[in-house]
Write a protein that holds these residues in place. Sequence first.
Motif, PDB file in Angstrom:
ATOM      1  N   SER A  34     -16.754  -3.814  66.827  1.00 38.57           N
ATOM      2  CA  SER A  34     -17.883  -4.269  67.641  1.00 38.57           C
ATOM      3  C   SER A  34     -18.329  -3.240  68.671  1.00 38.57           C
ATOM      4  O   SER A  34     -19.265  -3.502  69.427  1.00 38.57           O
ATOM      5  CB  SER A  34     -17.515  -5.576  68.357  1.00 38.57           C
ATOM      6  N   GLU A  52     -25.441   4.706  69.722  1.00 40.15           N
ATOM      7  CA  GLU A  52     -25.779   4.874  71.141  1.00 40.15           C
ATOM      8  C   GLU A  52     -26.848   5.952  71.313  1.00 40.15           C
ATOM      9  O   GLU A  52     -27.751   5.819  72.161  1.00 40.15           O
ATOM     10  CB  GLU A  52     -24.521   5.236  71.936  1.00 40.15           C
ATOM     11  N   TYR A  54     -30.121   4.378  70.375  1.00 36.46           N
ATOM     12  CA  TYR A  54     -30.574   3.499  71.460  1.00 36.46           C
ATOM     13  C   TYR A  54     -31.247   4.316  72.571  1.00 36.46           C
ATOM     14  O   TYR A  54     -32.295   3.924  73.113  1.00 36.46           O
ATOM     15  CB  TYR A  54     -29.395   2.729  72.043  1.00 36.46           C
ATOM     16  N   VAL A  92     -34.349  -3.713  66.869  1.00 40.11           N
ATOM     17  CA  VAL A  92     -33.279  -3.782  67.865  1.00 40.11           C
ATOM     18  C   VAL A  92     -32.281  -4.875  67.499  1.00 40.11           C
ATOM     19  O   VAL A  92     -31.063  -4.682  67.581  1.00 40.11           O
ATOM     20  CB  VAL A  92     -33.868  -4.036  69.272  1.00 40.11           C
ATOM     21  N   ARG A  93     -32.810  -6.025  67.083  1.00 39.11           N
ATOM     22  CA  ARG A  93     -31.921  -7.133  66.719  1.00 39.11           C
ATOM     23  C   ARG A  93     -31.056  -6.772  65.516  1.00 39.11           C
ATOM     24  O   ARG A  93     -29.871  -7.108  65.460  1.00 39.11           O
ATOM     25  CB  ARG A  93     -32.738  -8.392  66.438  1.00 39.11           C
ATOM     26  N   LYS A  94     -31.652  -6.077  64.542  1.00 39.60           N
ATOM     27  CA  LYS A  94     -30.871  -5.699  63.362  1.00 39.60           C
ATOM     28  C   LYS A  94     -29.822  -4.644  63.702  1.00 39.60           C
ATOM     29  O   LYS A  94     -28.710  -4.663  63.165  1.00 39.60           O
ATOM     30  CB  LYS A  94     -31.799  -5.196  62.252  1.00 39.60           C
ATOM     31  N   LEU A  95     -30.168  -3.739  64.590  1.00 36.92           N
ATOM     32  CA  LEU A  95     -29.180  -2.752  65.017  1.00 36.92           C
ATOM     33  C   LEU A  95     -28.033  -3.429  65.769  1.00 36.92           C
ATOM     34  O   LEU A  95     -26.865  -3.058  65.603  1.00 36.92           O
ATOM     35  CB  LEU A  95     -29.840  -1.695  65.903  1.00 36.92           C
ATOM     36  N   ASP A  96     -28.375  -4.421  66.578  1.00 37.21           N
ATOM     37  CA  ASP A  96     -27.332  -5.171  67.286  1.00 37.21           C
ATOM     38  C   ASP A  96     -26.432  -5.914  66.299  1.00 37.21           C
ATOM     39  O   ASP A  96     -25.210  -5.993  66.490  1.00 37.21           O
ATOM     40  CB  ASP A  96     -27.968  -6.161  68.267  1.00 37.21           C
ATOM     41  N   SER A  97     -27.043  -6.463  65.246  1.00 38.27           N
ATOM     42  CA  SER A  97     -26.253  -7.168  64.226  1.00 38.27           C
ATOM     43  C   SER A  97     -25.344  -6.198  63.482  1.00 38.27           C
ATOM     44  O   SER A  97     -24.192  -6.515  63.172  1.00 38.27           O
ATOM     45  CB  SER A  97     -27.182  -7.875  63.233  1.00 38.27           C
ATOM     46  N   ARG A 146     -24.160  -3.480  64.735  1.00 38.75           N
ATOM     47  CA  ARG A 146     -23.085  -3.128  65.670  1.00 38.75           C
ATOM     48  C   ARG A 146     -21.998  -4.194  65.671  1.00 38.75           C
ATOM     49  O   ARG A 146     -20.807  -3.888  65.829  1.00 38.75           O
ATOM     50  CB  ARG A 146     -23.654  -2.968  67.077  1.00 38.75           C
ATOM     51  N   ALA A 147     -22.386  -5.441  65.485  1.00 36.68           N
ATOM     52  CA  ALA A 147     -21.409  -6.532  65.444  1.00 36.68           C
ATOM     53  C   ALA A 147     -20.633  -6.565  64.136  1.00 36.68           C
ATOM     54  O   ALA A 147     -19.703  -7.362  63.987  1.00 36.68           O
ATOM     55  CB  ALA A 147     -22.110  -7.868  65.661  1.00 36.68           C
TER      56      ALA A 147
END
Length: 247
Positions: free
Chosen positions: A59, A131, A134, A149-154, A156-157
Amino acid sequence: MKIQTPWIWLVVVLTICLTALFYVSQKPQVAVYSQYVKSLCDYQFADASLMRSMERVRSGYEVDSAVVLAQMMTLREVALSFDAGIQKLEQTGFSTPPASSVSHFKSSVLAKVSCLHRYLSERSAWIDELENVYRLMEMGPSDVDLALVRKLDSARAGYAVLPDGLVLPEAFNKRVETLFQKNLDLFDAWNQFNNDKTLSASDELLHFFQMENVKEISLSAKIPLAFYFLSLVLLLATFFFIFKSKQ
Protein backbone atom coordinates in the motif's frame (compact mmCIF):
# COMPACT_ATOMS: atom_id res chain seq x y z
CA MET A 1 15.44 -78.29 47.39
CA LYS A 2 16.68 -77.56 43.90
CA ILE A 3 15.42 -74.35 42.30
CA GLN A 4 13.50 -74.98 39.12
CA THR A 5 14.88 -73.21 36.05
CA PRO A 6 11.61 -71.42 35.09
CA TRP A 7 11.77 -69.37 38.30
CA ILE A 8 15.25 -68.18 37.46
CA TRP A 9 14.13 -67.20 33.98
CA LEU A 10 11.16 -65.34 35.44
CA VAL A 11 13.46 -63.16 37.53
CA VAL A 12 15.74 -62.56 34.54
CA VAL A 13 12.84 -61.62 32.25
CA LEU A 14 11.35 -59.27 34.82
CA THR A 15 14.72 -57.59 35.31
CA ILE A 16 15.10 -57.13 31.56
CA CYS A 17 11.57 -55.69 31.29
CA LEU A 18 12.24 -53.21 34.08
CA THR A 19 15.49 -52.16 32.44
CA ALA A 20 13.70 -51.68 29.11
CA LEU A 21 10.98 -49.61 30.77
CA PHE A 22 13.58 -47.44 32.45
CA TYR A 23 15.34 -46.93 29.12
CA VAL A 24 12.11 -45.98 27.35
CA SER A 25 11.15 -43.57 30.12
CA GLN A 26 14.47 -41.74 29.72
CA LYS A 27 14.06 -41.06 26.00
CA PRO A 28 13.12 -37.37 25.52
CA GLN A 29 10.45 -37.85 22.85
CA VAL A 30 7.95 -35.52 24.49
CA ALA A 31 10.49 -32.72 24.86
CA VAL A 32 11.73 -33.16 21.28
CA TYR A 33 8.27 -33.25 19.73
CA SER A 34 7.19 -30.27 21.84
CA GLN A 35 10.19 -28.36 20.55
CA TYR A 36 9.12 -28.96 16.95
CA VAL A 37 5.54 -27.97 17.76
CA LYS A 38 6.84 -24.70 19.20
CA SER A 39 9.13 -24.17 16.21
CA LEU A 40 6.26 -24.55 13.75
CA CYS A 41 4.00 -22.28 15.80
CA ASP A 42 6.77 -19.68 15.85
CA TYR A 43 7.07 -20.03 12.08
CA GLN A 44 3.37 -19.38 11.57
CA PHE A 45 3.54 -16.31 13.80
CA ALA A 46 6.58 -15.02 11.88
CA ASP A 47 4.83 -15.68 8.57
CA ALA A 48 1.76 -13.71 9.66
CA SER A 49 3.95 -10.86 10.91
CA LEU A 50 5.84 -10.73 7.62
CA MET A 51 2.64 -10.64 5.58
CA ARG A 52 1.39 -7.70 7.66
CA SER A 53 4.61 -5.89 6.80
CA MET A 54 4.19 -6.78 3.13
CA GLU A 55 0.65 -5.38 3.18
CA ARG A 56 2.17 -2.06 4.22
CA VAL A 57 4.74 -2.35 1.44
CA ARG A 58 1.98 -3.09 -1.04
CA SER A 59 0.00 0.00 0.00
CA GLY A 60 3.01 2.29 -0.07
CA TYR A 61 3.26 2.96 3.65
CA GLU A 62 6.68 3.77 5.00
CA VAL A 63 8.33 0.51 6.04
CA ASP A 64 11.88 -0.22 7.11
CA SER A 65 13.11 -2.50 4.33
CA ALA A 66 15.85 -3.88 6.58
CA VAL A 67 13.25 -5.12 9.05
CA VAL A 68 11.21 -6.76 6.29
CA LEU A 69 14.31 -8.43 4.86
CA ALA A 70 15.21 -9.71 8.32
CA GLN A 71 11.72 -11.21 8.62
CA MET A 72 12.20 -12.95 5.27
CA MET A 73 15.55 -14.36 6.34
CA THR A 74 13.94 -15.66 9.53
CA LEU A 75 11.46 -17.70 7.50
CA ARG A 76 14.23 -18.97 5.26
CA GLU A 77 16.39 -20.04 8.20
CA VAL A 78 13.44 -21.80 9.85
CA ALA A 79 12.78 -23.83 6.69
CA LEU A 80 16.43 -24.83 6.27
CA SER A 81 17.03 -25.64 9.94
CA PHE A 82 13.76 -27.59 10.10
CA ASP A 83 14.79 -29.77 7.16
CA ALA A 84 18.23 -30.42 8.69
CA GLY A 85 16.68 -31.12 12.09
CA ILE A 86 14.29 -33.71 10.67
CA GLN A 87 17.18 -35.56 9.05
CA LYS A 88 19.02 -35.74 12.39
CA LEU A 89 15.81 -36.76 14.13
CA GLU A 90 15.34 -39.64 11.71
CA GLN A 91 18.91 -40.82 12.28
CA THR A 92 18.35 -40.99 16.05
CA GLY A 93 15.31 -43.24 15.68
CA PHE A 94 12.52 -40.76 16.38
CA SER A 95 9.27 -40.77 14.42
CA THR A 96 9.39 -38.20 11.64
CA PRO A 97 6.84 -36.86 9.15
CA PRO A 98 6.95 -38.09 5.54
CA ALA A 99 9.94 -36.81 3.61
CA SER A 100 7.60 -35.46 0.94
CA SER A 101 5.84 -33.24 3.50
CA VAL A 102 9.12 -31.87 4.82
CA SER A 103 10.43 -31.27 1.29
CA HIS A 104 7.17 -29.56 0.29
CA PHE A 105 7.33 -27.27 3.32
CA LYS A 106 10.95 -26.34 2.65
CA SER A 107 10.46 -25.67 -1.07
CA SER A 108 7.24 -23.69 -0.46
CA VAL A 109 8.90 -21.43 2.09
CA LEU A 110 12.01 -20.85 -0.02
CA ALA A 111 9.90 -20.06 -3.08
CA LYS A 112 7.74 -17.68 -1.07
CA VAL A 113 10.75 -15.86 0.37
CA SER A 114 12.21 -15.48 -3.12
CA CYS A 115 8.95 -14.00 -4.43
CA LEU A 116 8.64 -11.70 -1.42
CA HIS A 117 12.17 -10.40 -1.87
CA ARG A 118 11.57 -9.61 -5.53
CA TYR A 119 8.18 -8.04 -4.79
CA LEU A 120 9.63 -5.81 -2.07
CA SER A 121 12.22 -4.40 -4.45
CA GLU A 122 9.87 -3.91 -7.40
CA ARG A 123 6.95 -2.54 -5.39
CA SER A 124 9.18 -0.02 -3.63
CA ALA A 125 10.46 1.18 -7.00
CA TRP A 126 6.88 1.35 -8.29
CA ILE A 127 5.78 3.48 -5.33
CA ASP A 128 8.69 5.85 -5.93
CA GLU A 129 7.69 6.23 -9.58
CA LEU A 130 4.08 6.81 -8.58
CA GLU A 131 5.14 9.62 -6.26
CA ASN A 132 7.06 11.19 -9.15
CA VAL A 133 3.95 11.03 -11.33
CA TYR A 134 1.87 12.61 -8.57
CA ARG A 135 4.35 15.50 -8.40
CA LEU A 136 4.22 15.95 -12.17
CA MET A 137 0.44 16.04 -12.01
CA GLU A 138 0.55 18.69 -9.29
CA MET A 139 2.88 20.85 -11.36
CA GLY A 140 0.92 20.28 -14.56
CA PRO A 141 -2.44 21.61 -15.74
CA SER A 142 -5.16 21.92 -13.12
CA ASP A 143 -7.68 20.06 -15.27
CA VAL A 144 -6.16 16.61 -14.63
CA ASP A 145 -8.78 13.90 -14.97
CA LEU A 146 -9.98 12.98 -11.46
CA ALA A 147 -10.76 9.48 -12.72
CA LEU A 148 -7.05 9.07 -13.41
CA VAL A 149 -6.20 10.09 -9.85
CA ARG A 150 -8.74 7.65 -8.44
CA LYS A 151 -7.37 4.81 -10.57
CA LEU A 152 -3.82 5.60 -9.53
CA ASP A 153 -4.94 5.57 -5.91
CA SER A 154 -6.59 2.18 -6.48
CA ALA A 155 -3.41 0.88 -8.08
CA ARG A 156 -1.44 2.11 -5.07
CA ALA A 157 -3.79 0.13 -2.83
CA GLY A 158 -2.85 -2.98 -4.80
CA TYR A 159 -5.90 -3.38 -7.02
CA ALA A 160 -5.60 -4.44 -10.65
CA VAL A 161 -6.80 -1.45 -12.68
CA LEU A 162 -6.45 -0.40 -16.31
CA PRO A 163 -6.36 3.12 -17.77
CA ASP A 164 -9.26 2.33 -20.11
CA GLY A 165 -11.27 5.39 -21.07
CA LEU A 166 -8.92 7.81 -19.33
CA VAL A 167 -7.49 10.95 -20.81
CA LEU A 168 -3.79 10.73 -20.03
CA PRO A 169 -1.68 13.89 -19.98
CA GLU A 170 0.60 13.93 -23.00
CA ALA A 171 3.56 15.06 -20.90
CA PHE A 172 3.78 11.78 -19.03
CA ASN A 173 1.25 9.41 -20.57
CA LYS A 174 3.91 6.76 -21.22
CA ARG A 175 4.98 6.82 -17.60
CA VAL A 176 1.38 6.43 -16.45
CA GLU A 177 0.74 3.54 -18.84
CA THR A 178 3.91 1.87 -17.62
CA LEU A 179 2.76 2.33 -14.03
CA PHE A 180 -0.56 0.64 -14.69
CA GLN A 181 1.06 -2.25 -16.56
CA LYS A 182 3.67 -2.77 -13.87
CA ASN A 183 0.94 -2.72 -11.24
CA LEU A 184 -0.81 -5.56 -13.05
CA ASP A 185 2.42 -7.55 -13.00
CA LEU A 186 2.83 -6.86 -9.29
CA PHE A 187 -0.79 -7.82 -8.69
CA ASP A 188 -0.11 -11.23 -10.24
CA ALA A 189 3.12 -11.55 -8.25
CA TRP A 190 1.26 -10.76 -5.03
CA ASN A 191 -1.23 -13.54 -5.66
CA GLN A 192 1.61 -16.02 -6.08
CA PHE A 193 2.58 -15.80 -2.42
CA ASN A 194 -0.49 -14.30 -0.75
CA ASN A 195 -2.06 -17.70 -0.14
CA ASP A 196 -2.12 -20.51 2.40
CA LYS A 197 0.37 -22.84 0.71
CA THR A 198 3.13 -22.52 3.29
CA LEU A 199 0.67 -22.37 6.18
CA SER A 200 -1.04 -25.54 4.96
CA ALA A 201 2.34 -27.27 4.67
CA SER A 202 3.30 -26.17 8.18
CA ASP A 203 -0.13 -27.19 9.53
CA GLU A 204 0.39 -30.70 8.18
CA LEU A 205 3.74 -30.99 9.96
CA LEU A 206 2.35 -29.37 13.10
CA HIS A 207 -0.48 -31.90 13.22
CA PHE A 208 2.02 -34.76 12.92
CA PHE A 209 4.14 -33.60 15.84
CA GLN A 210 1.11 -32.80 17.97
CA MET A 211 -0.22 -36.33 17.47
CA GLU A 212 3.18 -37.84 18.24
CA ASN A 213 3.34 -35.70 21.34
CA VAL A 214 -0.06 -36.95 22.49
CA LYS A 215 1.02 -40.56 21.91
CA GLU A 216 4.21 -40.10 23.91
CA ILE A 217 2.41 -38.36 26.77
CA SER A 218 -0.12 -41.20 26.88
CA LEU A 219 2.69 -43.77 26.85
CA SER A 220 4.62 -41.89 29.52
CA ALA A 221 1.58 -41.97 31.77
CA LYS A 222 1.39 -45.78 31.48
CA ILE A 223 5.08 -46.49 32.08
CA PRO A 224 5.03 -45.83 35.87
CA LEU A 225 2.08 -48.21 36.30
CA ALA A 226 3.84 -50.94 34.35
CA PHE A 227 7.06 -50.24 36.26
CA TYR A 228 5.35 -50.55 39.65
CA PHE A 229 3.55 -53.73 38.61
CA LEU A 230 6.69 -55.43 37.31
CA SER A 231 8.66 -54.29 40.36
CA LEU A 232 6.06 -55.88 42.62
CA VAL A 233 6.12 -59.11 40.62
CA LEU A 234 9.94 -59.13 40.68
CA LEU A 235 9.94 -58.56 44.42
CA LEU A 236 7.52 -61.43 45.00
CA ALA A 237 9.48 -63.68 42.64
CA THR A 238 12.71 -62.82 44.46
CA PHE A 239 11.19 -63.63 47.84
CA PHE A 240 9.85 -66.88 46.46
CA PHE A 241 13.28 -67.64 44.98
CA ILE A 242 14.97 -67.02 48.36
CA PHE A 243 12.32 -69.01 50.19
CA LYS A 244 12.74 -72.01 47.88
CA SER A 245 16.53 -71.84 48.06
CA LYS A 246 16.43 -72.27 51.85
CA GLN A 247 14.32 -75.37 51.71
